[in-house]
Design a protein around this motif. Structure first.
Motif, PDB file in Angstrom:
ATOM      1  N   VAL A 435      36.410  38.128  39.011  1.00  0.00           N
ATOM      2  CA  VAL A 435      36.209  37.448  40.294  1.00  0.00           C
ATOM      3  C   VAL A 435      36.458  38.413  41.453  1.00  0.00           C
ATOM      4  O   VAL A 435      35.809  38.334  42.500  1.00  0.00           O
ATOM      5  N   ASN A 436      37.346  39.357  41.241  1.00  0.00           N
ATOM      6  CA  ASN A 436      37.675  40.315  42.300  1.00  0.00           C
ATOM      7  C   ASN A 436      36.785  41.546  42.308  1.00  0.00           C
ATOM      8  O   ASN A 436      37.093  42.520  42.985  1.00  0.00           O
ATOM      9  N   GLY A 437      35.716  41.522  41.511  1.00  0.00           N
ATOM     10  CA  GLY A 437      34.745  42.599  41.621  1.00  0.00           C
ATOM     11  C   GLY A 437      34.719  43.603  40.501  1.00  0.00           C
ATOM     12  O   GLY A 437      33.880  44.512  40.503  1.00  0.00           O
ATOM     13  N   ALA A 438      35.615  43.504  39.535  1.00  0.00           N
ATOM     14  CA  ALA A 438      35.574  44.439  38.405  1.00  0.00           C
ATOM     15  C   ALA A 438      34.337  44.131  37.563  1.00  0.00           C
ATOM     16  O   ALA A 438      34.134  42.990  37.147  1.00  0.00           O
ATOM     17  N   PRO A 439      33.479  45.113  37.310  1.00  0.00           N
ATOM     18  CA  PRO A 439      32.261  44.846  36.535  1.00  0.00           C
ATOM     19  C   PRO A 439      32.590  44.543  35.077  1.00  0.00           C
ATOM     20  O   PRO A 439      33.514  45.126  34.510  1.00  0.00           O
ATOM     21  N   LEU A 440      31.832  43.633  34.492  1.00  0.00           N
ATOM     22  CA  LEU A 440      32.078  43.266  33.094  1.00  0.00           C
ATOM     23  C   LEU A 440      32.029  44.480  32.180  1.00  0.00           C
ATOM     24  O   LEU A 440      32.850  44.624  31.271  1.00  0.00           O
ATOM     25  N   GLY A 441      31.082  45.369  32.416  1.00  0.00           N
ATOM     26  CA  GLY A 441      30.936  46.539  31.553  1.00  0.00           C
ATOM     27  C   GLY A 441      32.086  47.516  31.655  1.00  0.00           C
ATOM     28  O   GLY A 441      32.310  48.306  30.738  1.00  0.00           O
ATOM     29  N   HIS A 540      39.333  47.806  50.330  1.00  0.00           N
ATOM     30  CA  HIS A 540      39.167  47.023  51.557  1.00  0.00           C
ATOM     31  C   HIS A 540      37.836  46.299  51.610  1.00  0.00           C
ATOM     32  O   HIS A 540      37.749  45.164  52.058  1.00  0.00           O
ATOM     33  N   ALA A 541      36.821  46.942  51.155  1.00  0.00           N
ATOM     34  CA  ALA A 541      35.482  46.350  51.247  1.00  0.00           C
ATOM     35  C   ALA A 541      35.388  45.063  50.452  1.00  0.00           C
ATOM     36  O   ALA A 541      34.565  44.201  50.724  1.00  0.00           O
ATOM     37  N   GLN A 542      36.275  44.883  49.457  1.00  0.00           N
ATOM     38  CA  GLN A 542      36.283  43.647  48.665  1.00  0.00           C
ATOM     39  C   GLN A 542      37.108  42.613  49.415  1.00  0.00           C
ATOM     40  O   GLN A 542      38.329  42.658  49.436  1.00  0.00           O
ATOM     41  N   SER A 543      36.479  41.674  50.021  1.00  0.00           N
ATOM     42  CA  SER A 543      37.194  40.695  50.847  1.00  0.00           C
ATOM     43  C   SER A 543      37.483  39.400  50.134  1.00  0.00           C
ATOM     44  O   SER A 543      37.917  38.439  50.731  1.00  0.00           O
ATOM     45  N   ASN A 544      37.194  39.362  48.820  1.00  0.00           N
ATOM     46  CA  ASN A 544      37.445  38.135  48.052  1.00  0.00           C
ATOM     47  C   ASN A 544      38.920  37.779  48.105  1.00  0.00           C
ATOM     48  O   ASN A 544      39.775  38.634  47.882  1.00  0.00           O
ATOM     49  N   PRO A 545      39.293  36.548  48.421  1.00  0.00           N
ATOM     50  CA  PRO A 545      40.693  36.200  48.598  1.00  0.00           C
ATOM     51  C   PRO A 545      41.499  36.118  47.321  1.00  0.00           C
ATOM     52  O   PRO A 545      42.703  36.077  47.367  1.00  0.00           O
ATOM     53  N   ILE A 546      40.851  36.036  46.164  1.00  0.00           N
ATOM     54  CA  ILE A 546      41.630  35.899  44.928  1.00  0.00           C
ATOM     55  C   ILE A 546      42.200  37.253  44.545  1.00  0.00           C
ATOM     56  O   ILE A 546      41.488  38.245  44.507  1.00  0.00           O
ATOM     57  N   SER A 547      43.500  37.312  44.249  1.00  0.00           N
ATOM     58  CA  SER A 547      44.165  38.561  43.899  1.00  0.00           C
ATOM     59  C   SER A 547      43.864  38.937  42.466  1.00  0.00           C
ATOM     60  O   SER A 547      43.474  38.123  41.671  1.00  0.00           O
ATOM     61  N   ALA A 548      44.146  40.221  42.148  1.00  0.00           N
ATOM     62  CA  ALA A 548      43.838  40.690  40.787  1.00  0.00           C
ATOM     63  C   ALA A 548      45.039  41.256  40.102  1.00  0.00           C
ATOM     64  O   ALA A 548      45.921  41.762  40.692  1.00  0.00           O
TER      65      ALA A 548
END
Length: 548
Positions: A435-441, A540-548
């Motif tokens: 959800v925070n942007g880490a690619p599945l691969g 910073h560019a990842q503005s998704n509010p859910i933490s990782a």
């Protein structure tokens, strides 16, 4: 997997063993005083005969010490495996506890063989895979389960419930039905344990006195005063209560008669395979984490070969399972005490096992005088420390997302079992990363670019550096074991999680001790998810509010 580099300043094992036997003898004796009641209590809480815990500690001390065991660790039964052991006895025995005990031994033997295979495959790095929040959530759940069961024993009441949540709900009822004499022994034992912990921080001399010894010095005479060795009744507040030998430790007349052989009749059943998986995985992880923690406490900063330590644990478990003992691990509480008492080498573990063997051989009647309520208090003390409110606070300070994963693992474990709880925690962690942007691969295979730089090497990590791909990253670093300077560049990584930050911090220390340098760079554009220095970092560019 390659093992982490060991410090070049560490003296050879043989030299250390030969020159330090006096301090190791003293430390081994003091650890024996701690281990004796804990081994008995852990065995009984696991549904095993009390002597099973002694058998395990004797094997772990006298035999595993010479098989490459980590230098300062104490091998023996651990509270963390109580939940698995009692589950195996109850489920495999289907109401017949002696039969369940023998069938549980069979699962321990097979799980030990699996641990030996792990060690031969150099799986010591397994301890680096599991995310910290999940491991601590699992341990906290174990602490809650231990307390839920042992509180009833401390009060002298046999609960009706079997499952942790139901046992917790039954505590008020047990308080109303408590046996006053037994509860008095248990409560005083708890006061001594927590009082010792608080006062030893202010009175240095108390650190040299094992708290379990203080409990025994109080509980055994009080048990004699209440005449627990003989069945009788007494009246308190117009109610009649009964006491007797069933509130004391029950040991066989001699150690040889305590040897029990496994029953392999259902070892291939689904239930047995489940417990084999839990014993081998949870036991290995907990043992490896403990060995790593003890290495960090070693005054000489020596590093253990975790593959050899896992092999020693597996062989020890194989022997213990074949003769009727509990599974063993490198136990952190006894190992920490071992270092505090001045241990210098693996001889302290050997002496602790030898003292246990001598005591149970020549003084079994003294062990029989120990009230079960005192042992329950020691286990509750251990459980409270595992599930302490401070663990929740500590986890929250690292990051709110860490607390969520920690709590989720704890709750699912309480509601189901350890394997499901750990798996659920890992899945939640992976979902949050995605959800925070880490690619599945990139979750399991990091993208790493290598750039030689004079006497060093630059490793540029792209996409994500998270717990699930850390072993690959560590292996890449280990390929440059002879390079003096290693730089890790995370500028192009969207996410660096807490587990990776924690592991890299440990690696920095190892590099420094070996006269090398590990530099981490490229995190300037990343936002820490808390003010903690080892918090997860998100770009910073990842503005998704859910933490990782």
């Amino acid at each position: 997997m390659q093992s982490p580099p060991t410090s070049s300043s560490a003296p050879p094992a043989d030299q250390a063993d030969a020159s330090s036997w006096k301090s190791d003898l003293v430390s081994g004796f003091l650890v024996f005083l701690i281990a004796l009641p804990l081994c008995l209590g852990i065995a009984m809480a696991s549904g095993f005969p009390p002597v099973a815990g002694i058998l395990t500690a004797v094997v772990g001390g006298i035999m595993s010490s010479w098989l490459g065991s980590a230098r300062l660790t104490i091998k023996g039964p651990a509270a963390g495996l109580i939940v698995i052991a009692i589950g195996a006895v109850q489920e495999l025995g289907q109401g017949d506890m002696p039969l369940g005990y023998r069938r549980a031994l069979a699962t321990i033997v097979v799980a030990a063989a699996v641990q030996i295979v792990f060690a031969l495959m150099r799986a010591g790095a397994l301890g680096d895979f599991f995310p910290s929040s999940v491991v601590h959530g699992m341990l906290a759940a174990i602490g809650v389960i231990i307390c839920s069961k042992q509180l009833h024993t401390l009060l002298g009441v046999a609960p009706k419930a079997k499952e942790p949540l139901a046992l917790l709900g039954e505590i008020p009822q047990s308080l109303g039905r408590m046996n006053p004499e037994i509860a008095l022994i248990g409560v005083i034992s708890l006061v001594l344990l927590f009082g010792h912990m608080a006062l030893s921080k202010k009175v240095a001399v108390l650190k040299r006195v094992p708290a379990p010894l203080l409990v025994l010095l109080m509980a055994v005479p009080l048990g004699l005063y209440f005449d627990l060795d003989h069945e009788h009744t007494f009246t308190f507040s117009q109610q009649v209560y009964s006491v007797g030998p069933n509130f004391l430790v029950n040991l066989p007349g001699n150690l040889l008669s305590a040897i029990t052989f496994p029953d392999f009749s259902v070892v291939t059943s689904g239930a047995s395979l489940k417990y084999i998986a839990m014993f081998s995985l949870v036991g290995s992880i907990e043992s490896l984490l403990s060995a790593k923690a003890v290495d960090m406490l070693d005054p000489q900063k020596r590093r253990s070969d975790l593959d050899k330590d896992l092999l020693a644990t597996g062989v020890g478990n194989l022997i213990a399972g074949l003769i009727g003992g509990l599974p063993m691990i490198s136990e952190i509480v006894r190992s920490s005490a071992n270092i505090g008492y001045g241990a210098k080498s693996r001889l302290s573990n050997f002496f602790h096992g030898l003292f246990l063997l001598l005591f149970v051989t020549f003084a079994p009647m003294l062990i029989h005088r120990i009230p079960l309520a005192a042992l329950a208090a020691m286990l509750i003390f251990t459980g409270v420390r595992l599930a302490s409110p401070s663990e929740f606070v500590k986890t929250f300070r690292i990051g709110a997302e860490q607390l969520a994963i920690f709590s989720f693992t704890l709750v699912v474990t309480l509601a189901t079992d350890l394997l499901v709880g750990v798996a659920a925690g890992i899945v939640l962690k992976l979902v949050v990363h995605v959800v925070n942007g880490a690619p599945l691969g990139g979750l399991f295979r990091p993208v790493i670019e290598e750039h030689p730089q004079g006497e060093g090497v630059l490793l540029r990590v792209r996409h994500a550096a998270v717990f699930s791909n850390y072993l690959k990253l560590k292996k890449q670093i280990a390929r440059h074991a002879h390079v003096k300077h290693v730089e890790l560049d995370f500028e192009h990584a969207r996410l660096v999680d807490h587990t990776v930050m924690e592991r890299l911090h440990e690696l920095e220390d190892e590099f420094a001790r070996a006269g090398r340098h590990l530099r981490i760079r490229g995190l300037e554009q990343h936002r820490g998810l808390s003010t903690h220095p080892l918090a997860a970092r998100k770009k910073h560019a990842q503005s998704n509010p859910i933490s990782a």
